[in-house]
Design a protein around this motif. Structure first.
Motif, mmCIF file in Angstrom:
data_model
loop_
_atom_site.group_PDB
_atom_site.id
_atom_site.type_symbol
_atom_site.label_atom_id
_atom_site.label_comp_id
_atom_site.label_asym_id
_atom_site.label_seq_id
_atom_site.Cartn_x
_atom_site.Cartn_y
_atom_site.Cartn_z
ATOM 1 N N MET A 62 -54.712 62.366 69.850
ATOM 2 C CA MET A 62 -54.021 63.053 68.941
ATOM 3 C C MET A 62 -54.439 63.937 67.859
ATOM 4 N N ARG A 63 -54.016 65.194 67.822
ATOM 5 C CA ARG A 63 -54.775 66.232 66.865
ATOM 6 C C ARG A 63 -53.913 66.607 65.739
ATOM 7 N N PHE A 64 -52.633 66.168 65.949
ATOM 8 C CA PHE A 64 -51.639 66.597 64.609
ATOM 9 C C PHE A 64 -51.979 66.022 63.436
ATOM 10 N N PRO A 65 -52.404 64.604 63.394
ATOM 11 C CA PRO A 65 -52.644 64.010 61.772
ATOM 12 C C PRO A 65 -54.169 64.861 61.288
ATOM 13 N N ASP A 66 -55.115 65.172 62.135
ATOM 14 C CA ASP A 66 -56.195 65.800 61.470
ATOM 15 C C ASP A 66 -55.753 67.102 61.113
ATOM 16 N N SER A 67 -54.871 67.632 61.802
ATOM 17 C CA SER A 67 -54.439 69.123 61.404
ATOM 18 C C SER A 67 -53.712 69.185 60.428
ATOM 19 N N VAL B 250 -51.432 70.719 74.895
ATOM 20 C CA VAL B 250 -50.635 71.610 75.113
ATOM 21 C C VAL B 250 -50.061 72.283 73.924
ATOM 22 N N ASP B 251 -50.327 73.523 73.585
ATOM 23 C CA ASP B 251 -49.813 74.072 72.299
ATOM 24 C C ASP B 251 -48.312 74.383 72.753
ATOM 25 N N GLU B 252 -47.437 74.241 71.690
ATOM 26 C CA GLU B 252 -46.247 74.591 71.641
ATOM 27 C C GLU B 252 -45.922 76.326 72.134
#
Length: 160
Positions: A1-6, A130-132
Motif C-alpha cells: 500500500m502506497r497511499f498512507p506514505d503518500s 496502478v495509478d488512477e
C-alpha cells in the motif's frame, strides 16, 4: 500500500514546522480493509478506510490539514469528489478541542488502490500499483497545499 506514505509525505510538506520535528503527532492506520478480486485473476484492489489522527494539533493548523487532504484526494482518488453527493460524504472528521491552542482531529475516508499482477520471464510474480487514470477537469487542485505559493491561510484575526 502506497497511499498512507503518500498522504504522510503530502501532510509533512504542508506542515513542515510541525511534522518535521514531531512526526508522532500524526498517526495513520487502516480499518475495514478488503482485498477485492475477480476471476480470472489479473490483479486486485485494496479497499480500505484510512484514519488520520492528529494529536495535540495546533488549532491554527486545522485548515491547512483539510486543504491538503482535499488536494491529495483530488489528485489520487478524484472520483470521490466528482459529484456533489459523493463530495458531501467523502471525508469525515471528528475533533476534540483540548484548549484554545490545541485539538485532536481524526479524519476518515475510503480509498482504493488497484494492483496489477504480471509474471516475469522466470515466472516470478510482479505486483504493479496502478495509478488512477486522469479525469478531465480534475487539475483544479494545482497550487494548494505543498505549493510554495501557499504560505498560510489568513482568517483576518491574526491567526494563520
Amino acid at each position: 500500500m502506497r497511499f498512507p506514505d503518500s498522504l504522510r509525505t503530502a501532510l509533512t510538506a504542508a506542515c513542515p514546522d510541525i511534522l518535521d520535528t514531531r512526526p508522532d503527532l500524526l498517526k495513520i492506520w487502516i480499518a475495514n480493509g478488503k482485498n477485492v478480486a475477480r476471476m480470472p485473476v489479473g490483479g486486485f484492489e485494496w479497499r480500505y478506510r484510512i484514519n488520520l489522527f492528529f494529536q495535540d494539533w495546533p488549532t491554527s493548523g486545522a485548515a491547512i490539514v483539510s486543504a491538503t487532504i482535499t488536494e491529495w484526494i483530488g489528485r489520487n482518488q478524484p472520483e470521490l469528489l466528482l459529484n456533489h453527493e459523493k463530495g458531501n460524504e467523502a471525508i469525515s472528521f471528528e475533533a476534540e478541542i483540548l484548549d484554545a491552542e490545541k485539538m485532536d482531529i481524526l479524519y476518515e475516508f475510503d480509498l482504493c488502490e488497484p494492483v496489477l499482477i504480471t509474471r516475469a520471464d522466470a515466472g516470478a510474480m510482479v505486483l504493479v500499483p496502478v495509478d488512477e487514470p486522469p479525469i478531465a477537469g480534475t487539475d483544479s487542485f494545482d497550487g494548494v497545499a505543498g505549493d510554495p505559493l501557499l504560505q498560510g491561510i489568513d482568517f483576518g484575526d491574526g491567526s494563520a
